[in-house]
Scaffold this active site. Sequence first.
Site, PDB file in Angstrom:
ATOM      1  N   CYS A 487       3.394  -3.056   6.251  1.00  0.00           N
ATOM      2  CA  CYS A 487       3.151  -3.015   4.820  1.00  0.00           C
ATOM      3  C   CYS A 487       2.669  -1.611   4.487  1.00  0.00           C
ATOM      4  O   CYS A 487       3.033  -0.653   5.154  1.00  0.00           O
ATOM      5  CB  CYS A 487       2.166  -4.094   4.385  1.00  0.00           C
ATOM      6  SG  CYS A 487       0.513  -3.907   5.079  1.00  0.00           S
ATOM      7  N   HIS A 669      -6.026  -2.776  -3.577  1.00  0.00           N
ATOM      8  CA  HIS A 669      -5.223  -3.804  -2.910  1.00  0.00           C
ATOM      9  C   HIS A 669      -5.560  -5.153  -3.542  1.00  0.00           C
ATOM     10  O   HIS A 669      -6.580  -5.762  -3.240  1.00  0.00           O
ATOM     11  CB  HIS A 669      -5.551  -3.820  -1.413  1.00  0.00           C
ATOM     12  CG  HIS A 669      -4.601  -4.638  -0.582  1.00  0.00           C
ATOM     13  ND1 HIS A 669      -4.564  -6.006  -0.635  1.00  0.00           N
ATOM     14  CD2 HIS A 669      -3.651  -4.270   0.326  1.00  0.00           C
ATOM     15  CE1 HIS A 669      -3.653  -6.456   0.213  1.00  0.00           C
ATOM     16  NE2 HIS A 669      -3.074  -5.424   0.800  1.00  0.00           N
TER      17      HIS A 669
END
Length: 750
Positions: A487, A669
């Site tokens: 990711c 995030h």
Amino acid sequence: MKDKIFGVLQRVGRSFMLPIAILPVAGLLLGLGSSFTNTTTIETYGLQWLLGDKTILHALLVIMNAVGSAIFDNLPLIFAVGVAIGMAKKEKEVSALSAVIAYFVMNVSINAMLKISGKILADGSIAKDVLDGTITSVCGIQSLQMGVFGGIIVGLGVAALHNRFYKIELPNALSFFGGTRFVPIISTVVYLFVGILMYFIWPTVQNGIYALGGVVTGTGYFGTLLFGIIKRALIPFGLHHVFYMPFWQTAVGGTMEVAGHMVEGGQNIFFAQLADSANITHFSADATRYFSGEFIFMIFGLPGAALAMYKCAKPEKKKQAGSLLLSATLACMFTGITEPLEFSFLFVAPALFAVQVVLAGSAYMIAHILNIAVGLTFSGGLLDFFLFGILQGNEKTSWMLVIPVGIVYFLLYYFIFSFLIKKFDFKTPGREDDDTETKLYTKADVNARKAARDTKASDDKSTVDELSQTISRGLGGKANISDVDCCATRLRITVIDPDKVNDALIKSTGASGVVHKGQCVQIIYGPRVTVIKSDLEDYLSSVTEEHFEDDAAENNTAGADEAKNENAALTTDSNTGASNIASDKAQEFADTKEPTSTVIISSPMTGIAADLSTAPDEAFASKMMGDGAVVTPEEGVVVAPEDGTVLFVFDTKHALGFTTDSGIGMIIHVGIDTVKLDGKGFDVKVEAGQKVKKGDVLMKLDLDYLKANAPSVTTPVICTELKDNQKIRLITDGPIKAGEPLYAVDTYEK
């Protein structure tokens, strides 16, 4: 140097084969669709009841015709993608996407230049002083008529950029854009300027192309003979695709106005006439001169050579040789694939191949002289002969002349090959020495020894990717690795047996931490993770499973207890963030000194603020990815915490990189494990490189969806590049509104 150039040209030729592979299907659709919707054909065979207007079959055939035409109309884009894939060494899907982007960028740039120069007027029409056919519509964009050459320019250029940059590592602040993500970026920039350049140089190139085509077309039948000889002579080198493709697909092979449109290239002219066959009296033999002759030697000539080789075989080997030669002959006749037959005598008797080159070249010329105009998609086999010769009618193609000429060529091949084989005792199939196997030779047989030497030399020079090797060993070896992914900052590995993972060994590669979730292992490397992933995939594909198993076992046996103890010391105390070395060093400064400067970071959300150690994810809680705080949102809006620049927006929209004007690099995030949602629940309002002010909306969230589908919506707001003398100080612990101070970044004197 010569070998290197030769190798590159071979790769270029092979890269053409992917887009060429679609042509038989497209030609089949176009051939059937055009043939059986032709009013004359339907009336001639009395098929109005089955194929007449408004019947189901007629509608289906019209669609097939349209689909086939669409493929031929968009060949430049297909070649751009196909060549980029064929020439790319790794990560081929990235080169394909980059080629599409570059192709559109180049043509849009050309379009802009044409408008600026007044060649395309404000209403979209073309200026009167522009030569007909030089400007055309490319995927809806008015651009220069570059044909397949335009696609090849894009494909080769993008592949070169891809192979050069797909593993590039950028400075930390820009590292998200490194690796494969950099390829479409650099391709966009480069082809913006290529488009501008093409506007100036393509007219000159086009004149050169016409001149090159003129050498063949201007010398009449001799030019056709020359084309045929050169094409067949290049077969052993794999360079024939490079040679003939311009004649088939570009102005080198001539231009012709068909149905009111200027068409370039022999094959394109034929299929344009095929689509307009109702208005065509006879297909152009000048256009088909580059392939009609193939039917003569592929259906008739080479089978004669095969019969000669069978007749000359030793009695005890005739049965075996006959079986092999029959299969090769059928492949040649029905599909036009000549390699099994040609290679069977090419390497054992080059003189026979010289005869084949001359005879084949003359077949092209004879077909041209006799006005034979049978088209093809890939090669001159019976299928194409039926579709584009017989079905179209003798009055349009003169296909019937192929038969008597073919019989003559069958006899020429048979008698010439028989004479030479016996005269010089050539070791064709069935005439080998008693201790030699009877088989059809291929190019691979001849190159085997050279390939073995090259492989050995390559092995001697190869260097081991020590970083990937260590990561693999730490994961228990290749046999223990089921899947590799990443990711924004983490290498995500699925392992078969989690007990074989050696965290200490993995951390020795520079990882900030290792997180275990069942069979999933997450290794924190930061934004440069895409390059590490590519290298690891390359490494795993180059080693054997047994080798890795042995290495992993040896490593785990030698230091398993010590590694586990070290790993425990580094990662178990996530609540205190003991693994964050930078924070520990900063604390030493904080205990004895006042900060020399402080930067305030505001909350990007309205919600509940808390210390980062409370994050419901070990990687964040133990500060493996950096220090900061968490905010559990109560409103579905994410805003810029300070004035700054958006560094990146991750593909799945769940995270974005940000740098403040004061120089603090951050990651916001949203939620935990939200990468698995594939962007659902996120509405991003900004893009990479965009300047924003404090409070500007970065993204909107569907909190109900996120709460229902993610483990947690708690959002880490972290600084990813703290220096040794910097420390995070939480300002707000509890309810907070977007834009209010969240934490401070204190800097201490070293």
